[in-house]
Design an enzyme around this catalytic site. Structure first.
Site, PDB file in Angstrom:
ATOM      1  N   CYS A 161       0.837  -1.191   0.000  1.00  0.00           N
ATOM      2  CA  CYS A 161       0.000   0.000   0.000  1.00  0.00           C
ATOM      3  C   CYS A 161       0.877   1.248   0.000  1.00  0.00           C
ATOM      4  CB  CYS A 161      -0.959   0.091   1.182  1.00  0.00           C
ATOM      5  SG  CYS A 161      -2.178  -1.215   1.188  1.00  0.00           S
ATOM      6  N   ARG A 169       4.233  -0.395  -4.499  1.00  0.00           N
ATOM      7  CA  ARG A 169       3.841  -0.776  -3.135  1.00  0.00           C
ATOM      8  C   ARG A 169       2.514  -1.523  -3.094  1.00  0.00           C
ATOM      9  NH1 ARG A 169       6.866   1.769   0.653  1.00  0.00           N
ATOM     10  NH2 ARG A 169       5.364   1.171   2.236  1.00  0.00           N
ATOM     11  N   TRP A 172      -2.550  -2.741  -1.805  1.00  0.00           N
ATOM     12  CA  TRP A 172      -2.196  -4.153  -1.831  1.00  0.00           C
ATOM     13  C   TRP A 172      -3.141  -4.798  -0.828  1.00  0.00           C
ATOM     14  CZ3 TRP A 172      -0.200  -7.796   1.713  1.00  0.00           C
ATOM     15  CH2 TRP A 172       0.285  -8.977   1.131  1.00  0.00           C
ATOM     16  N   ASN A 221      -2.077   2.355   5.521  1.00  0.00           N
ATOM     17  CA  ASN A 221      -1.192   1.243   5.168  1.00  0.00           C
ATOM     18  C   ASN A 221      -0.912   0.483   6.458  1.00  0.00           C
ATOM     19  OD1 ASN A 221       0.888  -0.433   4.297  1.00  0.00           O
ATOM     20  ND2 ASN A 221       2.438   1.180   4.445  1.00  0.00           N
ATOM     21  N   GLY A 222      -1.197  -0.821   6.450  1.00  0.00           N
ATOM     22  CA  GLY A 222      -0.964  -1.626   7.656  1.00  0.00           C
ATOM     23  C   GLY A 222      -2.148  -2.531   7.917  1.00  0.00           C
ATOM     24  N   GLU A 252      17.195 -18.612  -4.045  1.00  0.00           N
ATOM     25  CA  GLU A 252      16.916 -17.270  -4.565  1.00  0.00           C
ATOM     26  C   GLU A 252      16.489 -17.348  -6.044  1.00  0.00           C
ATOM     27  OE1 GLU A 252      16.135 -14.428  -4.072  1.00  0.00           O
ATOM     28  OE2 GLU A 252      16.760 -13.278  -5.813  1.00  0.00           O
ATOM     29  N   LYS A 255      13.050 -15.882  -7.733  1.00  0.00           N
ATOM     30  CA  LYS A 255      13.024 -14.986  -8.892  1.00  0.00           C
ATOM     31  C   LYS A 255      12.113 -15.553  -9.976  1.00  0.00           C
ATOM     32  CE  LYS A 255      14.158 -12.241  -7.748  1.00  0.00           C
ATOM     33  NZ  LYS A 255      14.623 -11.632  -6.558  1.00  0.00           N
ATOM     34  N   GLU A 259       8.329 -15.503  -8.851  1.00  0.00           N
ATOM     35  CA  GLU A 259       7.601 -14.245  -8.723  1.00  0.00           C
ATOM     36  C   GLU A 259       7.327 -13.556 -10.049  1.00  0.00           C
ATOM     37  OE1 GLU A 259      11.326 -11.717  -6.758  1.00  0.00           O
ATOM     38  OE2 GLU A 259       9.315 -11.289  -6.085  1.00  0.00           O
ATOM     39  N   HIS A 262      17.329 -37.645  -2.113  1.00  0.00           N
ATOM     40  CA  HIS A 262      16.600 -38.023  -0.900  1.00  0.00           C
ATOM     41  C   HIS A 262      15.106 -37.755  -1.009  1.00  0.00           C
ATOM     42  CE1 HIS A 262      20.325 -38.888   1.181  1.00  0.00           C
ATOM     43  NE2 HIS A 262      20.803 -37.710   0.799  1.00  0.00           N
ATOM     44  N   LYS A 275       6.368  -4.416  -3.457  1.00  0.00           N
ATOM     45  CA  LYS A 275       7.810  -4.284  -3.258  1.00  0.00           C
ATOM     46  C   LYS A 275       8.196  -4.301  -1.784  1.00  0.00           C
ATOM     47  CE  LYS A 275      12.015  -3.241  -4.629  1.00  0.00           C
ATOM     48  NZ  LYS A 275      12.753  -4.389  -5.187  1.00  0.00           N
TER      49      LYS A 275
END
Ligand code: M6R
Length: 622
Positions: free
Chosen positions: A2, A28, A82, A108-109, A500, A504, A507, A523, A617
């Protein structure tokens, strides 16, 4: 997570200005957006009349300014969402108004006690129009603003803020009041001041004068107007209103708890607004991948005294914890291997959201090293709270100057990657990796050797990153663009890089991707390999090469399609992604082609690599 942006000042196009600023905060959150303009009561522009609300579902960047009609107004507040509570639809888009339409809030929150507050308000007859947690805020504020209440908007906001549990940053405006009031507890909020005129050189003041004020979740929203900012801290609020002569505006700062005035420092930041543009690149993600030609070098440009200071803190600590989330968490995980190998030292690595589980082991001899691009990740900030409570020393490896992590760390090692706009982190990641590698060398007492090794790697990356290399990755992407799953393996510090790489790919390409320690495949995960399943393998040039190639052979024998990332080709590889052999900097180099691969897969699959679905982000909620 947000984006909030609001304006009160001497310009009469506040709505347009807020929409333009929100476009810079789109990273955001991009589920929906909206704004409120305070429309003057008279046609000559006098007084504040009604609050005019505009909301849309979708990405603000897809709406040209011509979509909107902006009336004359010098006060507006906006939001890009968001979604957390309530589906993505128009009624849940911000701003939210009180039931009487007189108070508007952008937030925001997460208001954790929203259900309880909603019930209380409903008992008083308040009718809710959305499914959001936010809607309780304007209604709480409105509940105080009765004709007999003398405290005004500021006191109503303060009382409302005191009732909220959870993390929040919000801005409120009310019909008929030419002011903005904002409060912060946990989520970022920054006040920008245009034409700041202090009465003296002292920048620590409780009342600030300016021709216009901005309140935003992040600096880019107002960077084109000012670099003079005040960072609100948790438990603080700000009121912005016209001066008595009505020729400029004031900002006053207060504590939420008791309404007492607080002194704040005005800081001049040196961000460059030009850096936030795409230039000739199709997307920010591609631009930022290519910027790694210089950002790794820049990351090495650290104040040596600070690096040595952190190295000493690590040596002296009884328990050093590297913490981060998502990509930054994977960067931290490389530290375990790098410190073992380079400095012969054990360090602990844990995700920010898991750090609270370690509380029994924290003392004033513990060291917390937080790695974060934004410096605003809620899980990391929660870890800071626990650390401070236990007297733990803190170090921030952080990209965003002035962020909460930067402000609350005892020592800061700036990442220096410049503004990173794409949601998928690339250039900040490799810069963070470079700093942790440098730190391992410093702990070993070999800082110069580390610098030299990393500078050499940076120059090899400079050579590697060229359009031909990107085209090669695009060709590979074309071959695998329709697969359902793919896997990535690596050993030692390349193992966290396999994790990582998976993030990438997930997403931005939305392909199911998973990373494993190379030796772990046999395994269990080997059962997932069928004919043609792609396996990306980080194959070292020297140490462990034979081990990883054995794991690769096991996959090849079951029909897997091998994409080898290595300094040398091998007959097991169906595709070879060449990387230079750069010793202890190998994780930095290895992740770059996978960033490019993920980017090309996203574009080929018609995804927007800059704004992946469901993500944001900066994750400022727990
Ligand atoms: O701003 P931070 O580095 O603290 O962010 C942590 C994660 O949210 C972030 O790395 C996320 O995983 C990225 N989207 C990865 O590309």
């Amino acid at each position: 997570m947000c984006g909030i942006f609001s304006y009160l000042g001497n310009q009469s196009n506040a709505g347009k200005l807020v929409v333009e600023g929100l476009k810079k905060l789109e990273y955001r959150g991009y589920d929906s957006f909206g704004f409120v303009e305070a429309v003057p009561a008279t046609s000559s522009g006098q007084g504040n009349g009604k609050l005019k609300l505009t909301k849309k579902v979708g990405k603000i960047s897809e709406f040209p300014l011509s979509t909107f009609y902006f009336p004359i107004s010098n006060l507006a507040l906006g939001h890009t969402r968001w979604a957390t509570h309530g589906k993505v639809n128009l009624r849940n888009a911000h701003p939210h108004l009180s039931a009487d339409g007189k108070v508007a809030v952008v937030h925001n929150g997460i208001v954790e006690n929203h259900a309880e507050l909603r019930k209380e308000l409903q008992k008083k007859g308040v009718k809710f129009a959305s499914d959001t947690d936010t809607e309780v805020i304007p209604n709480l504020i409105a509940s105080y603003l009765t004709p007999r209440f003398t405290g005004g908007l500021r006191e109503a906001v303060r009382r409302a803020a005191k009732k909220l549990k959870g993390r929040f940053a919000f801005v409120a405006a009310a019909e008929g009041a030419e002011k903005l009031v904002a409060a912060r507890s946990g989520s970022p909020l920054i006040v920008g001041i245009e034409k700041f005129y202090p009465k003296s050189d002292d920048r620590l003041i409780s009342k600030i004068d300016g021709s216009a004020f901005f309140i935003a979740s992040d600096v880019p929203a107002f960077l084109k107007f000012t670099r003079d900012v005040v960072y609100l801290d948790d438990g603080e609020m700000v009121e912005i209103e016209p001066s008595p002569k009505n020729d400029h505006f004031h900002a006053h700062f207060f504590e939420i708890e008791n309404g007492k005035t607080v002194k704040k420092r005005v800081i001049s930041i040196d961000w460059k607004s030009g850096k936030a543009e795409k230039g000739d690149f199709a997307h920010f993600m591609l631009k930022e991948i290519f910027e790694q030609k210089e950002t790794i070098e820049r990351a090495l440009n650290q104040d040596e005294r600070q690096i040595e200071k952190v190295a000493e803190l690590i040596r002296k600590s009884f328990g050093a914890f590297f913490i981060g989330c998502g990509t930054a968490g994977k960067v931290c995980a490389t530290a375990e291997y790098l410190f073992a190998k380079i400095a012969r030292r054990h360090v602990n690595v844990i995700f920010g959201s898991e750090f609270d589980t370690q509380e029994p082991f924290l003392t004033n001899k513990t060291l917390l090293i937080a790695v974060s691009q934004s410096g605003e990740t809620a899980d990391v900030l929660e870890a800071f709270k626990i650390a401070k409570k236990r007297g733990v020393r803190t170090v921030g490896v952080v990209n965003v100057e002035g962020s909460s992590v930067a402000r609350h760390s005892d020592v800061v090692l700036p990442v220096n990657a410049g503004m990173e706009k794409a949601v998928a982190s690339t250039k900040a990641t490799t810069a963070q990796l470079a700093i942790l590698t440098l730190l391992a060398y410093a702990v070993a007492g070999k800082l110069d050797e580390g610098k030299q090794m990393l500078a050499e790697a940076a120059s090899q990356i400079n050579d590697l990153l060229n359009p031909r290399y990107s085209e090669h990755l695009e060709k590979i992407a074309r071959k695998i663009k329709n697969v359902e799953s793919l896997y990535i393996i690596g050993k030692a510090a390349d193992y966290p890089m396999a994790l990582e790489a998976a993030i990438k790919l997930q997403e931005v390409s939305y392909i199911h991707a998973e990373g494993f320690a190379a030796g772990e495949l046999k395994h269990g995960p080997l059962a997932l390999i069928t004919k043609g399943t792609p396996l990306i393998a980080f194959v070292p040039a020297e140490e462990y090469r034979a081990d990883v190639l054995s794991n690769v052979a096991e996959v090849k024998a079951r029909g897997g399609r091998i994409i080898g990332v290595s300094a040398e080709n091998d007959e097991l590889f169906d595709e070879w992604i060449r990387v230079p052999n750069v010793g202890n900097a190998q994780p930095i180099v290895n992740i770059i082609p996978i960033q490019l691969l993920a980017y090309h897969l996203a574009v080929l699959r018609k995804n927007n690599p800059d704004l992946p679905r469901n993500l944001a982000k900066s994750v400022t909620v727990k």
